[in-house]
Scaffold this motif. Sequence first.
Motif, PDB file in Angstrom:
ATOM      1  N   SER A  67       0.843  -1.190   0.000  1.00  0.00           N
ATOM      2  CA  SER A  67       0.000   0.000   0.000  1.00  0.00           C
ATOM      3  C   SER A  67       0.878   1.240   0.000  1.00  0.00           C
ATOM      4  N   THR A  68       0.314   2.328  -0.511  1.00  0.00           N
ATOM      5  CA  THR A  68       1.019   3.608  -0.547  1.00  0.00           C
ATOM      6  C   THR A  68       0.046   4.711  -0.189  1.00  0.00           C
ATOM      7  N   ILE A  69       0.436   5.551   0.754  1.00  0.00           N
ATOM      8  CA  ILE A  69      -0.353   6.724   1.095  1.00  0.00           C
ATOM      9  C   ILE A  69       0.378   7.951   0.554  1.00  0.00           C
ATOM     10  N   PHE A  70      -0.356   8.855  -0.045  1.00  0.00           N
ATOM     11  CA  PHE A  70       0.235  10.091  -0.526  1.00  0.00           C
ATOM     12  C   PHE A  70      -0.809  11.193  -0.492  1.00  0.00           C
ATOM     13  N   ARG A  71      -0.343  12.426  -0.544  1.00  0.00           N
ATOM     14  CA  ARG A  71      -1.247  13.556  -0.406  1.00  0.00           C
ATOM     15  C   ARG A  71      -0.927  14.626  -1.437  1.00  0.00           C
ATOM     16  N   ASP A  72      -1.976  15.367  -1.793  1.00  0.00           N
ATOM     17  CA  ASP A  72      -1.847  16.520  -2.669  1.00  0.00           C
ATOM     18  C   ASP A  72      -2.278  17.721  -1.833  1.00  0.00           C
ATOM     19  N   ASN A  73      -1.315  18.455  -1.330  1.00  0.00           N
ATOM     20  CA  ASN A  73      -1.630  19.557  -0.425  1.00  0.00           C
ATOM     21  C   ASN A  73      -2.391  20.677  -1.124  1.00  0.00           C
ATOM     22  N   ALA A  74      -2.166  20.866  -2.400  1.00  0.00           N
ATOM     23  CA  ALA A  74      -2.873  21.911  -3.136  1.00  0.00           C
ATOM     24  C   ALA A  74      -4.373  21.605  -3.213  1.00  0.00           C
ATOM     25  N   LYS A  75      -4.692  20.320  -3.196  1.00  0.00           N
ATOM     26  CA  LYS A  75      -6.094  19.904  -3.280  1.00  0.00           C
ATOM     27  C   LYS A  75      -6.653  19.455  -1.939  1.00  0.00           C
ATOM     28  N   ASN A  76      -5.829  19.532  -0.880  1.00  0.00           N
ATOM     29  CA  ASN A  76      -6.260  19.049   0.441  1.00  0.00           C
ATOM     30  C   ASN A  76      -6.843  17.642   0.338  1.00  0.00           C
ATOM     31  N   THR A  77      -6.137  16.791  -0.360  1.00  0.00           N
ATOM     32  CA  THR A  77      -6.621  15.441  -0.621  1.00  0.00           C
ATOM     33  C   THR A  77      -5.549  14.420  -0.254  1.00  0.00           C
ATOM     34  N   VAL A  78      -5.994  13.328   0.346  1.00  0.00           N
ATOM     35  CA  VAL A  78      -5.090  12.226   0.672  1.00  0.00           C
ATOM     36  C   VAL A  78      -5.592  10.981  -0.042  1.00  0.00           C
ATOM     37  N   TYR A  79      -4.657  10.170  -0.473  1.00  0.00           N
ATOM     38  CA  TYR A  79      -4.970   8.968  -1.237  1.00  0.00           C
ATOM     39  C   TYR A  79      -4.369   7.745  -0.545  1.00  0.00           C
ATOM     40  N   LEU A  80      -4.997   6.604  -0.784  1.00  0.00           N
ATOM     41  CA  LEU A  80      -4.443   5.344  -0.318  1.00  0.00           C
ATOM     42  C   LEU A  80      -4.541   4.346  -1.466  1.00  0.00           C
ATOM     43  N   GLN A  81      -3.405   3.939  -1.966  1.00  0.00           N
ATOM     44  CA  GLN A  81      -3.344   2.920  -3.011  1.00  0.00           C
ATOM     45  C   GLN A  81      -3.165   1.568  -2.335  1.00  0.00           C
ATOM     46  N   LEU A  82      -4.082   0.671  -2.592  1.00  0.00           N
ATOM     47  CA  LEU A  82      -4.038  -0.664  -2.010  1.00  0.00           C
ATOM     48  C   LEU A  82      -3.843  -1.678  -3.125  1.00  0.00           C
TER      49      LEU A  82
END
Length: 116
Positions: A67-82
């Motif tokens: 899994s990988t967690i990453f964020r886009d601060n410009a969009k205030n969004t966090v993602y989780l790739q499973l």
Amino acid sequence: QVQLVESGGGLVQPGGSLRLSCAVSGTIFSILDMGWYRQAPEKERELVAVIGSGGSTHYANSVKGRSTIFRDNAKNTVYLQLNSLKSEDTAVYYCKVELEDGSAYWGQGTQVTVSS
């Protein structure tokens, strides 16, 4: 009012992949940690992964390496790739953010079901 909207859950076969998203909106102070938790039926909610404002990450042993967690601060969004999903990954996945003012907010949850 701060709102978290999660998306990306669904039904996936064992070995498959999903990407969860969590968009934060509202009156937002600086976001510190952004994380994903999950709760399976009759089990307690547990941490899956968290990412700090500087990009440092921490993963639960159960998902580490797939899994990988990453964020886009410009969009205030966090993602989780499973990836390489297993039946034991079946759960409701919740997003949580912690703000600089000390407040914390949860999303409504998105169901992930791993089944053939």
